[in-house]
Motif scaffolding. Structure first.
Motif: not given
Length: 244
Positions: A67-82
Motif C-alpha cells: 500500500y505504500w507505493k514509492p512514497t510511503g513507508g514507516l514512521t516512528v512517533s511518540g511520546g518521544e521516540p529518541l
C-alpha cells in the motif's frame, strides 16, 4: 540509554497520511519527558505500554508494504521516540534492508552530544531518511514555560541534522495567543534560514481533542480557555514565516 531493545508501543496506525510522505505505517511509542501544555496524548507520558521488539513490529508493518507505493513507508512517533534509540535503530535497519522509507517524528528533547548517546544517535541517523522535528517555540524561557524544558539542545539537533545533510520537515502547533506571537515566529524564520535541508514547514492548528485524556488521567489542563485558530489566524502565522 535503555537497557532493553524492546520498547513500549502505545498504538499503531496502519494507514497514516500526515506523518511523512505517502501512506505510512506509524508506530507510536510511549514515554516523554516534556509536559507540553497543549499535548493531545498525555497518556503517552509515563512510558507504560506493552513491550514489543523491533522484529515483532516490523513483521506487522511489512504486511502493508504493497500500500505504500514509492512514497510511503514507516514512521516512528511518540511520546518521544529518541528515548528508545536502540529499538528505533533496529526497526529502521530492518526497514532499510527492504528499501523502505523511514521517518522519525520527534521533539528532540533527549538530544545531546554526550556519549554514549550521541554515537547511538548517529547510528540511528544513518538509517533514518526523514526527520519530522517539532520547534514548539524559539524563546528559551517561553519554551520552558510551555513544555517544562529548554530548547538549546533541540536547536542544536536541527543544526546538526542540517550539517549532516539529513532532510527535515519542521512542525509547529499554533495556539492563538501563545505560539503565534509574531516575534517568536520571526525568530523561528531566522533560525530556519540557517538550515539547509528543510523540505517542508508545517503549521498545525491547535485542537481540544486531548482534553478528555487529561481529565481521565486526573491532570489539570491549563489551556481550558484556548480556542483553535481561525483560518485567518493560521494564514497570519504563515505570512510571518513567509509560507503564504
Amino acid at each position: 540509554m535503555e537497557k532493553s531493545i524492546a520498547a513500549p508501543v502505545h498504538k499503531i496506525e496502519t494507514f497514516g497520511l500526515v506523518d511523512g510522505p505517502g501512506v505510512r505505517f506509524v508506530v507510536f511509542l510511549s514515554g516523554c519527558a516534556l509536559r507540553c501544555r497543549y499535548c493531545h496524548n498525555p497518556d503517552t507520558w509515563d512510558g507504560k505500554a506493552p513491550l514489543r521488539t523491533p522484529e515483532e513490529v516490523f513483521s506487522q508493518a511489512v504486511r502493508y508494504k504493497p500500500y505504500w507505493k514509492p512514497t510511503g513507508g514507516l514512521t516512528v512517533s511518540g511520546g518521544e521516540p529518541l528515548l528508545h534509540l536502540s529499538f528505533v535503530k533496529e526497526l529502521f535497519r530492518l526497514a532499510k534492508m527492504q528499501q523502505i522509507h523511514t521517518a522519525l517524528d520527534t521533539a528532540g528533547q533527549p538530544f545531546t552530544f554526550e556519549e554514549p548517546w550521541f554515537s547511538a544517535f548517529r547510528e540511528l541517523m544513518n538509517v533514518t531518511d526523514l526527520f519530522l522535528l517539532d520547534l514548539k517555540m524559539m524563546d528559551p524561557e517561553k519554551h520552558r514555560a510551555l513544555t517544562g524544558a529548554g530548547n538549546d539542545n533541540i536547536k542544536a539537533m536541527a543544526s546538526y541534522l542540517s550539517e549532516q545533510g539529513k532532510p527535515m520537515w519542521i512542525r509547529r502547533v499554533i495556539v492563538p495567543g501563545l505560539t503565534d506571537e509574531p516575534e517568536d515566529l520571526l525568530s523561528m524564520k531566522a533560525f530556519l534560514s540557517t538550515l539547509h535541508t528543510v523540505e517542508r514547514v508545517e503549521l498545525l492548528p491547535y485542537h481540544t481533542l486531548g482534553i478528555p485524556k487529561w481529565e481521565a488521567a486526573g491532570l489539570s489542563y491549563s489551556l481550558q480557555n484556548a480556542l483553535p485558530p481561525t483560518p485567518e489566524q493560521m494564514e497570519a502565522a504563515k505570512a510571518v514565516l513567509g509560507l503564504s
